[in-house]
Motif scaffolding. Structure first.
Motif, mmCIF file in Angstrom:
data_model
loop_
_atom_site.group_PDB
_atom_site.id
_atom_site.type_symbol
_atom_site.label_atom_id
_atom_site.label_comp_id
_atom_site.label_asym_id
_atom_site.label_seq_id
_atom_site.Cartn_x
_atom_site.Cartn_y
_atom_site.Cartn_z
ATOM 1 N N VAL A 154 -47.734 -22.729 -36.920
ATOM 2 C CA VAL A 154 -47.083 -22.355 -38.173
ATOM 3 C C VAL A 154 -46.045 -21.269 -37.906
ATOM 4 C CG1 VAL A 154 -47.419 -21.453 -40.501
ATOM 5 C CG2 VAL A 154 -49.159 -22.929 -39.466
ATOM 6 N N GLY A 155 -44.788 -21.591 -38.198
ATOM 7 C CA GLY A 155 -43.711 -20.616 -38.092
ATOM 8 C C GLY A 155 -43.366 -20.030 -39.449
ATOM 9 N N LYS A 156 -42.231 -19.374 -39.520
ATOM 10 C CA LYS A 156 -41.792 -18.747 -40.764
ATOM 11 C C LYS A 156 -41.413 -19.820 -41.774
ATOM 12 C CE LYS A 156 -38.467 -15.378 -42.578
ATOM 13 N NZ LYS A 156 -37.324 -14.490 -42.247
ATOM 14 N N GLN A 157 -41.921 -19.682 -42.994
ATOM 15 C CA GLN A 157 -41.664 -20.664 -44.037
ATOM 16 C C GLN A 157 -40.479 -20.229 -44.908
ATOM 17 O OE1 GLN A 157 -43.491 -23.583 -44.156
ATOM 18 N NE2 GLN A 157 -44.412 -22.783 -42.276
ATOM 19 N N ASN A 158 -39.650 -21.189 -45.262
ATOM 20 C CA ASN A 158 -38.485 -20.945 -46.109
ATOM 21 C C ASN A 158 -38.884 -21.152 -47.565
ATOM 22 O OD1 ASN A 158 -36.067 -21.041 -47.550
ATOM 23 N ND2 ASN A 158 -34.939 -21.993 -45.862
ATOM 24 N N ALA A 159 -38.875 -20.071 -48.355
ATOM 25 C CA ALA A 159 -39.318 -20.150 -49.749
ATOM 26 C C ALA A 159 -38.466 -21.109 -50.567
ATOM 27 C CB ALA A 159 -39.300 -18.757 -50.383
ATOM 28 N N GLN A 160 -37.194 -21.269 -50.204
ATOM 29 C CA GLN A 160 -36.331 -22.186 -50.946
ATOM 30 C C GLN A 160 -36.743 -23.638 -50.734
ATOM 31 O OE1 GLN A 160 -32.333 -21.267 -49.722
ATOM 32 N NE2 GLN A 160 -32.138 -19.582 -51.183
ATOM 33 N N LEU A 161 -37.412 -23.899 -49.615
ATOM 34 C CA LEU A 161 -37.835 -25.264 -49.312
ATOM 35 C C LEU A 161 -39.269 -25.541 -49.738
ATOM 36 C CD1 LEU A 161 -36.319 -25.713 -45.724
ATOM 37 C CD2 LEU A 161 -35.383 -26.529 -47.890
ATOM 38 N N VAL A 162 -40.136 -24.549 -49.603
ATOM 39 C CA VAL A 162 -41.566 -24.793 -49.835
ATOM 40 C C VAL A 162 -42.107 -24.073 -51.060
ATOM 41 C CG1 VAL A 162 -41.955 -25.187 -47.380
ATOM 42 C CG2 VAL A 162 -42.286 -22.899 -48.307
ATOM 43 N N GLY A 163 -41.270 -23.276 -51.736
ATOM 44 C CA GLY A 163 -41.729 -22.572 -52.927
ATOM 45 C C GLY A 163 -42.255 -21.184 -52.613
ATOM 46 N N VAL A 170 -50.073 -31.794 -31.009
ATOM 47 C CA VAL A 170 -49.615 -30.512 -31.552
ATOM 48 C C VAL A 170 -48.490 -30.767 -32.547
ATOM 49 C CG1 VAL A 170 -48.710 -28.214 -31.011
ATOM 50 C CG2 VAL A 170 -50.189 -29.394 -29.358
ATOM 51 N N VAL A 171 -48.610 -30.200 -33.737
ATOM 52 C CA VAL A 171 -47.611 -30.356 -34.793
ATOM 53 C C VAL A 171 -47.058 -28.984 -35.153
ATOM 54 C CG1 VAL A 171 -47.301 -30.969 -37.228
ATOM 55 C CG2 VAL A 171 -48.599 -32.470 -35.730
ATOM 56 N N PHE A 172 -45.767 -28.937 -35.469
ATOM 57 C CA PHE A 172 -45.115 -27.687 -35.841
ATOM 58 C C PHE A 172 -44.678 -27.741 -37.303
ATOM 59 C CE2 PHE A 172 -44.640 -28.109 -31.300
ATOM 60 C CZ PHE A 172 -44.837 -26.824 -30.811
ATOM 61 N N THR A 173 -44.749 -26.591 -37.966
ATOM 62 C CA THR A 173 -44.207 -26.457 -39.311
ATOM 63 C C THR A 173 -43.559 -25.086 -39.439
ATOM 64 O OG1 THR A 173 -44.714 -26.541 -41.687
ATOM 65 C CG2 THR A 173 -46.400 -25.601 -40.264
ATOM 66 N N GLY A 174 -42.439 -25.022 -40.138
ATOM 67 C CA GLY A 174 -41.722 -23.756 -40.276
ATOM 68 C C GLY A 174 -40.794 -23.484 -39.106
ATOM 69 N N ASP A 175 -40.097 -22.358 -39.175
ATOM 70 C CA ASP A 175 -39.116 -21.985 -38.155
ATOM 71 C C ASP A 175 -39.742 -21.044 -37.133
ATOM 72 O OD1 ASP A 175 -37.074 -23.416 -39.433
ATOM 73 O OD2 ASP A 175 -36.669 -21.735 -40.789
ATOM 74 N N LEU A 176 -39.563 -21.360 -35.855
ATOM 75 C CA LEU A 176 -40.011 -20.486 -34.777
ATOM 76 C C LEU A 176 -38.894 -19.508 -34.446
ATOM 77 C CD1 LEU A 176 -41.714 -23.141 -32.459
ATOM 78 C CD2 LEU A 176 -42.751 -21.763 -34.270
ATOM 79 N N THR A 177 -39.241 -18.260 -34.216
ATOM 80 C CA THR A 177 -38.217 -17.237 -33.981
ATOM 81 C C THR A 177 -37.847 -17.103 -32.513
ATOM 82 O OG1 THR A 177 -39.936 -15.526 -33.840
ATOM 83 C CG2 THR A 177 -38.955 -15.932 -36.007
ATOM 84 N N GLY A 178 -38.799 -17.384 -31.607
ATOM 85 C CA GLY A 178 -38.553 -17.165 -30.192
ATOM 86 C C GLY A 178 -37.929 -18.338 -29.470
ATOM 87 N N LEU A 179 -38.050 -19.540 -30.025
ATOM 88 C CA LEU A 179 -37.499 -20.736 -29.395
ATOM 89 C C LEU A 179 -37.315 -21.805 -30.464
ATOM 90 C CD1 LEU A 179 -40.356 -22.478 -27.360
ATOM 91 C CD2 LEU A 179 -40.734 -20.722 -29.042
#
Length: 302
Positions: free
Chosen positions: A260-269, A222-231
Motif C-alpha cells: 500500500v502506497g500513498k493514496q490520492n484522495a481525489q481518486l479514492v475519496g 504481490v499486488v500494489f495500490t497507491g503511489d510509491l515514493t521511492g520507486l
C-alpha cells in the motif's frame, strides 16, 4: 469482473453417461465463493479398472447416489448462462453432453473454455501443463481426482493466470491467452475484447530459472495500490519478478501480499480507501491469509 464456474467430472467407465462425481467451484468478482460436490450413480452401473485406480471411488458407494437426471435441478442454476472453465474441457464437456443425450436434458445457454490451453499460453516454457504439475509449481495443495478439489484448483489457476495477464474478466482472459470460447454444442462463441491500452505485463519467467527459492516473494503473488515514493510502480513490479514472485495487477484470494502506497484522495475519496484496499478487507474478513505491507516493509523484504 472475474465471474465463472470451474467444473470437474470423474467417470466410472468408458460410456459418456458414466459420470460418477461432479465438482463445481463458483468464482464471483475474482473470489471463490462456493464449492460443491456430488456423487452420481453412473450409467451403466459398472466401474472400470483404470477409472477406479484413478479416482478410487468404490462402485458400491454409488448404489444410493442419485442418477444425473435426479441431480440436474440442483446443478442447473450453477451452469445456466455461465462461462464454464475446465482443465481439459473437451473431456468434461463430452461427459456432460453424453449425460444430456442419455437423460434427454437441455440447457438454454452455456459457454466454455479450456484452462489447459490457457496454461500453455501463460507458461509456454513448462514441460507439462497437467493439473497436478501446475498445482505443484503454483504451490496449490489438493487431492487429485477428487472432483471438488480439481474444480477448486482449476479455478485457482484461472485466477492466477488472470493476475498474470491483467485480465479484467473471463472473456478478457480468454482473449489474452488466445484460446477458443465455445458454445455447449461445440460451435465457436463470440468474444468482445477491449483494446489494450495499459502497459504490458512483465515477461513471465521460466519457473525453472535460477532464482533464490528461499526469498519471501518467491512464488508469491504481490499486488500494489497507491503511489510509491521511492520507486515507480513498474520498477517495483520488476523487482518482484526478479525475486521469483508474481507482480499481479488484480487482487484476488490467491494474492499473498498487497503493498500500500500513498493514496490520492481525489481518486479514492476522503476515506483514502482504494477499491483494492476495500477488497483486501473483504478477503481478510473471509479468512484469506493476505499480508498488507507499506512501502518501507516491502523494500526491507527485498
Amino acid at each position: 469482473m472475474l465471474d465463472f464456474i470451474a467444473i470437474d467430472f470423474e467417470n466410472a467407465n468408458n460410456a459418456k453417461s458414466s459420470a460418477c462425481s461432479l465438482g463445481i467451484a463458483v468464482v464471483e468478482k475474482g473470489v471463490i465463493t462456493d464449492i460443491k460436490h456430488w456423487y452420481i450413480k453412473p450409467h451403466p452401473f459398472e466401474m472400470g479398472y483404470y477409472q477406479q485406480r484413478v479416482h478410487k471411488i468404490p462402485l458400491e458407494s454409488l448404489t444410493l447416489a442419485p442418477a444425473f437426471d435426479e441431480l440436474w435441478p440442483a446443478v442447473l442454476p450453477f451452469l445456466e448462462g455461465k462461462t464454464i472453465l475446465a482443465h481439459n474441457a473437451a473431456y468434461d464437456l463430452n461427459l456432460l453432453r453424453g449425460l444430456f443425450e442419455h437423460y434427454h436434458l437441455s440447457i438454454q445457454s452455456l459457454q466454455y473454455a479450456c484452462t489447459v490451453d490457457m496454461a500453455r499460453a501463460t507458461w509456454p516454457n513448462e514441460p507439462k501443463h497437467s493439473l497436478g504439475y501446475l498445482a505443484y509449481y503454483n504451490q496449490l495443495t489438493f487431492t487429485h481426482h477428487r472432483a471438488d478439489d480439481d474444480a477448486r484448483v482449476c479455478a485457482q489457476l484461472a485466477l492466477r493466470m488472470a493476475d498474470l495477464h491483467e485480465a479484467e474478466d473471463v472473456d478478457d482472459l480468454i482473449y489474452r491467452t488466445k484460446v477458443s470460447k465455445r458454445n455447449f454444442d461445440g460451435t465457436y462463441a463470440t468474444l468482445k475484447p477491449r483494446p489494450r491500452t495499459r502497459q504490458q505485463t512483465p515477461l513471465i519467467p521460466n519457473l525453472h530459472a535460477e532464482i533464490n527459492v528461499t526469498h519471501p516473494f518467491y512464488g508469491k503473488s504481490v499486488v500494489f495500490t497507491g503511489d510509491l515514493t521511492g520507486l515507480g510502480r513498474t520498477e517495483a513490479q520488476q523487482l518482484v519478478w526478479q525475486c521469483g514472485g508474481i507482480a499481479a495487477k488484480n487482487l484476488s484470494y490467491t494474492t499473498h501480499y498487497m503493498v500500500v502506497g500513498k493514496q490520492n484522495a481525489q481518486l479514492v475519496g476522503e476515506e483514502l480507501m482504494s477499491s483494492k484496499m476495500k477488497k483486501a478487507e473483504e478477503l481478510l474478513s473471509r479468512g484469506f491469509p493476505l499480508v498488507i505491507l507499506n512501502e518501507e516493509e516491502f523494500l526491507a523484504m527485498l
